[in-house]
Motif scaffolding. Sequence first.
Motif, PDB file in Angstrom:
ATOM      1  N   LYS A   1     -24.308  18.733  -2.367  1.00 40.04           N
ATOM      2  CA  LYS A   1     -25.341  19.600  -2.257  1.00 40.04           C
ATOM      3  C   LYS A   1     -26.709  19.304  -1.283  1.00 40.04           C
ATOM      4  O   LYS A   1     -27.046  18.573  -1.756  1.00 40.04           O
ATOM      5  N   GLY A   2     -26.792  19.774  -0.642  1.00 36.82           N
ATOM      6  CA  GLY A   2     -27.858  19.936   0.452  1.00 36.82           C
ATOM      7  C   GLY A   2     -27.842  18.817   1.033  1.00 36.82           C
ATOM      8  O   GLY A   2     -28.425  17.945   2.999  1.00 36.82           O
ATOM      9  N   SER A   3     -26.993  17.732   1.683  1.00 36.37           N
ATOM     10  CA  SER A   3     -26.597  16.571   2.336  1.00 36.37           C
ATOM     11  C   SER A   3     -25.504  16.507   3.144  1.00 36.37           C
ATOM     12  O   SER A   3     -25.499  15.504   3.430  1.00 36.37           O
ATOM     13  N   GLY A   4     -24.509  17.512   3.439  1.00 37.14           N
ATOM     14  CA  GLY A   4     -23.448  17.931   3.306  1.00 37.14           C
ATOM     15  C   GLY A   4     -22.136  17.039   3.249  1.00 37.14           C
ATOM     16  O   GLY A   4     -22.400  16.626   1.733  1.00 37.14           O
ATOM     17  N   THR A   5     -21.712  16.431   3.785  1.00 39.98           N
ATOM     18  CA  THR A   5     -20.227  15.636   3.701  1.00 39.98           C
ATOM     19  C   THR A   5     -20.090  14.310   4.084  1.00 39.98           C
ATOM     20  O   THR A   5     -20.877  13.750   4.666  1.00 39.98           O
ATOM     21  N   ALA A   6     -19.300  13.122   2.865  1.00 41.23           N
ATOM     22  CA  ALA A   6     -19.445  12.338   3.684  1.00 41.23           C
ATOM     23  C   ALA A   6     -17.904  12.110   3.051  1.00 41.23           C
ATOM     24  O   ALA A   6     -16.890  12.496   2.686  1.00 41.23           O
ATOM     25  N   ARG A   7     -17.117  11.032   3.459  1.00 38.92           N
ATOM     26  CA  ARG A   7     -15.493  10.723   3.289  1.00 38.92           C
ATOM     27  C   ARG A   7     -15.793   9.239   2.631  1.00 38.92           C
ATOM     28  O   ARG A   7     -16.318   8.572   3.299  1.00 38.92           O
TER      29      ARG A   7
ATOM     30  N   ILE B   1       1.382  -1.339   0.203  1.00 40.06           N
ATOM     31  CA  ILE B   1       0.075  -0.044  -0.007  1.00 40.06           C
ATOM     32  C   ILE B   1       0.605   0.943   0.170  1.00 40.06           C
ATOM     33  O   ILE B   1       1.743   1.309   0.799  1.00 40.06           O
ATOM     34  N   VAL B   2       0.929   2.064  -1.190  1.00 38.33           N
ATOM     35  CA  VAL B   2       1.472   3.323  -1.356  1.00 38.33           C
ATOM     36  C   VAL B   2       1.251   4.630  -0.938  1.00 38.33           C
ATOM     37  O   VAL B   2       1.477   5.484  -0.470  1.00 38.33           O
ATOM     38  N   ASN B   3      -0.059   4.354  -0.695  1.00 41.31           N
ATOM     39  CA  ASN B   3      -1.015   6.220  -0.003  1.00 41.31           C
ATOM     40  C   ASN B   3      -2.026   5.251   0.529  1.00 41.31           C
ATOM     41  O   ASN B   3      -3.324   4.283   0.345  1.00 41.31           O
ATOM     42  N   ARG B   4      -2.412   6.287   1.617  1.00 40.02           N
ATOM     43  CA  ARG B   4      -3.711   6.176   2.235  1.00 40.02           C
ATOM     44  C   ARG B   4      -4.672   7.089   2.586  1.00 40.02           C
ATOM     45  O   ARG B   4      -3.599   8.157   3.053  1.00 40.02           O
ATOM     46  N   GLU B   5      -5.371   7.787   2.145  1.00 39.77           N
ATOM     47  CA  GLU B   5      -6.326   9.095   2.572  1.00 39.77           C
ATOM     48  C   GLU B   5      -7.786   8.910   2.837  1.00 39.77           C
ATOM     49  O   GLU B   5      -7.983   8.093   1.912  1.00 39.77           O
ATOM     50  N   TRP B   6      -7.660  10.340   3.156  1.00 41.21           N
ATOM     51  CA  TRP B   6      -9.956   9.713   3.002  1.00 41.21           C
ATOM     52  C   TRP B   6      -9.946  11.423   2.277  1.00 41.21           C
ATOM     53  O   TRP B   6      -9.506  12.446   2.151  1.00 41.21           O
TER      54      TRP B   6
END
Length: 139
Positions: A91-97, A80-85
């Motif tokens: 629109k209207g429902s916020g954010t998700a990761r 695994i060379v990279n891990r990120e969120w």
Amino acid sequence: LGTAITKKYDDFLDKLYVGEILRFRLTANPTRKISVPGQRQGRIMPHITIAQQKKWFLDRTKSNGFKIVGTQENHPEFDIVNREWKLLRHKGSGTARLSCVTFEGILEITDLKKFKNAMINGIGREKAYGMGLLTVIPM
């Protein structure tokens, strides 16, 4: 302006063969489905640990027509060379990761039809967000 070009992917796919050794990179969204009592569909949860993420990847190699080449058969060599969120704004429902994990290593094609399907359609979920693209280069 005028610097982009398009190439036929079929020419590359037609040259692949069973037993071919390729260097690969895959950025994916390793997840699992958890059953929720009383609900028809389960919840999709990301794999968090490196061990879980590596197992998720290894569990998909055979069904996608390849195996990982390594120094020891019981311990295939890839990393695994990279891990990120990534933060997705809706629109209207916020954010998700979204969990993004990049795997790199060396593979051997074992089933040409399945491998070509993986190259064309990707591996795993969230392809609309750039996940699942398997890229390879000859060794």
